[in-house]
Write a protein that holds these residues in place. Structure first.
Motif, PDB file in Angstrom:
ATOM      1  N   ASP A  23       0.862  -1.180   0.000  1.00 51.42           N
ATOM      2  CA  ASP A  23       0.000   0.000   0.000  1.00 51.42           C
ATOM      3  C   ASP A  23       0.903   1.237   0.000  1.00 51.42           C
ATOM      4  OD1 ASP A  23      -1.788   2.040   0.364  1.00 51.42           O
ATOM      5  OD2 ASP A  23      -2.519   1.346   2.310  1.00 51.42           O
ATOM      6  N   ALA A  41      -4.144  -3.723 -12.374  1.00 48.70           N
ATOM      7  CA  ALA A  41      -5.193  -4.279 -11.503  1.00 48.70           C
ATOM      8  C   ALA A  41      -6.508  -4.445 -12.260  1.00 48.70           C
ATOM      9  CB  ALA A  41      -5.378  -3.408 -10.268  1.00 48.70           C
ATOM     10  N   ARG A  42      -6.862  -3.431 -13.059  1.00 48.83           N
ATOM     11  CA  ARG A  42      -8.099  -3.517 -13.844  1.00 48.83           C
ATOM     12  C   ARG A  42      -8.010  -4.642 -14.866  1.00 48.83           C
ATOM     13  NH1 ARG A  42      -8.545  -2.001 -18.654  1.00 48.83           N
ATOM     14  NH2 ARG A  42      -6.768  -0.572 -18.515  1.00 48.83           N
ATOM     15  N   GLU A  63      -2.756  -6.388  -1.551  1.00 51.44           N
ATOM     16  CA  GLU A  63      -3.542  -5.220  -1.944  1.00 51.44           C
ATOM     17  C   GLU A  63      -3.933  -5.242  -3.421  1.00 51.44           C
ATOM     18  OE1 GLU A  63      -0.689  -4.012   1.373  1.00 51.44           O
ATOM     19  OE2 GLU A  63      -0.527  -5.077  -0.540  1.00 51.44           O
ATOM     20  N   VAL A  64      -2.997  -5.626  -4.292  1.00 49.81           N
ATOM     21  CA  VAL A  64      -3.284  -5.588  -5.733  1.00 49.81           C
ATOM     22  C   VAL A  64      -4.265  -6.697  -6.104  1.00 49.81           C
ATOM     23  CG1 VAL A  64      -2.290  -5.701  -8.036  1.00 49.81           C
ATOM     24  CG2 VAL A  64      -1.057  -4.506  -6.218  1.00 49.81           C
ATOM     25  N   ASP A  66      -6.503  -7.929  -4.150  1.00 46.05           N
ATOM     26  CA  ASP A  66      -7.779  -7.476  -3.617  1.00 46.05           C
ATOM     27  C   ASP A  66      -8.468  -6.511  -4.585  1.00 46.05           C
ATOM     28  OD1 ASP A  66      -9.673  -7.295  -1.318  1.00 46.05           O
ATOM     29  OD2 ASP A  66      -9.021  -5.216  -1.301  1.00 46.05           O
ATOM     30  N   LEU A  67      -7.703  -5.573  -5.139  1.00 44.33           N
ATOM     31  CA  LEU A  67      -8.261  -4.650  -6.130  1.00 44.33           C
ATOM     32  C   LEU A  67      -8.745  -5.400  -7.368  1.00 44.33           C
ATOM     33  CD1 LEU A  67      -5.737  -1.667  -6.048  1.00 44.33           C
ATOM     34  CD2 LEU A  67      -8.145  -1.602  -5.383  1.00 44.33           C
ATOM     35  N   GLY A  70     -11.915  -7.217  -6.704  1.00 47.47           N
ATOM     36  CA  GLY A  70     -13.021  -6.269  -6.673  1.00 47.47           C
ATOM     37  C   GLY A  70     -13.468  -5.884  -8.066  1.00 47.47           C
ATOM     38  N   ALA A  71     -12.507  -5.715  -8.971  1.00 50.77           N
ATOM     39  CA  ALA A  71     -12.841  -5.372 -10.356  1.00 50.77           C
ATOM     40  C   ALA A  71     -13.523  -6.529 -11.066  1.00 50.77           C
ATOM     41  CB  ALA A  71     -11.571  -4.962 -11.113  1.00 50.77           C
TER      42      ALA A  71
END
Length: 261
Positions: A23, A41-42, A63-64, A66-67, A70-71
């Motif tokens: 982070d 990430a996207r 963290e990545v 997790d992103l 989420g996407a």
């Protein structure tokens, strides 16, 4: 604002900030880095949406991933695992990713992956220390994909060489994307896409430099405020005179496929 703060205050703050995980939100307003055009990430989230079993190698604090998950919602994969070799990061990743049903496995970066042959149809990794190509190929199912963002050659070397002096050409050329392509192909993978970009970075105060070098420990091995106090003080004065210290990160995107399937 940090413009009027003393060298001692800035350095003390940079030395006190925890370094676990990936982070980088603490740097907001203190350091900037342009992001690669592909939006890792996207893009990883798009791949996750169509996958069934996924492994994230060297996940850091998670963290990545997790992103990306989420996407990918609501079409997230059925099975997701991650590996991490540094115990503080493994603990952080476990706490972050467990609610998403991700199993985080402690595994050294250079050790064989603790999974069966052909277990995953997608392997992800963001900034692996060194890709373990034979193991990546082994755990991929036929037709499976390795999708990752790597650190490229001479990344942030303006900062590295400020502290260490000029580096040998073999050090500057490490992580060369062409060499990594050859290694991936030697392991039996077909490289579908390989893109590289060099991106501007700015450090607005010496505290940000201290925290960065504590967090990304391989940049200046053995870095400490005490060992590099004279150079840090000179850098503080230089930023005050000239503005942000400018460096350039190097990134490349790998999209490789295991034949078959």
């Amino acid at each position: 604002m940090t413009a009027n703060r003393s060298f001692e205050d800035l350095v003390a703050e940079g030395a006190a900030v925890p370094t676990e995980g990936w982070d980088f939100s603490w740097f907001e307003g203190r350091a900037d880095e342009a992001r690669p055009s592909w939006g890792y990430a996207r893009s990883a989230g798009e791949r996750l949406a169509g996958a069934g079993a996924v492994l994230d190698v060297q996940t850091g604090g998670g963290e990545v991933l997790d992103l990306a998950l989420g996407a990918a919602e609501p079409g997230r994969p059925l099975t997701v695992a991650a590996t991490e070799g540094w115990p503080p990061n493994a603990a952080k990743a476990t706490a972050l990713l467990r609610p998403r049903g991700v199993v985080v496995v402690a595994a050294a970066d250079d050790a064989p992956l603790p999974f069966a042959d052909g277990a995953f149809d997608l392997v992800l990794s963001r900034h692996p220390v060194r890709p373990h190509w034979s193991e990546i190929a082994r755990v991929l199912a036929p037709g499976g994909t390795y999708f990752a963002q790597h650190v490229g050659p001479a990344s942030v070397f303006e900062l590295v060489e400020y502290f260490l002096g000029p580096q040998p050409e073999e050090v500057r050329a490490a992580r060369d994307p062409g060499r990594e392509r050859a290694e991936a192909e030697a392991a039996g993978l077909d490289v579908v896409d390989l893109r590289a970009e060099r991106l501007r970075m700015e450090f607005h105060d010496v505290g940000a430099v201290v925290h960065f070098l504590r967090k990304v420990v391989w940049m200046v091995p053995g870095f400490s405020v005490e060992a590099y106090e004279p150079r840090l003080r000179e850098l503080h004065e230089r930023i005050g005179r000239e503005g942000p210290f400018v460096a350039h990160s190097s990134r490349h995107l790998f999209d490789a496929r295991k034949p078959g399937g």
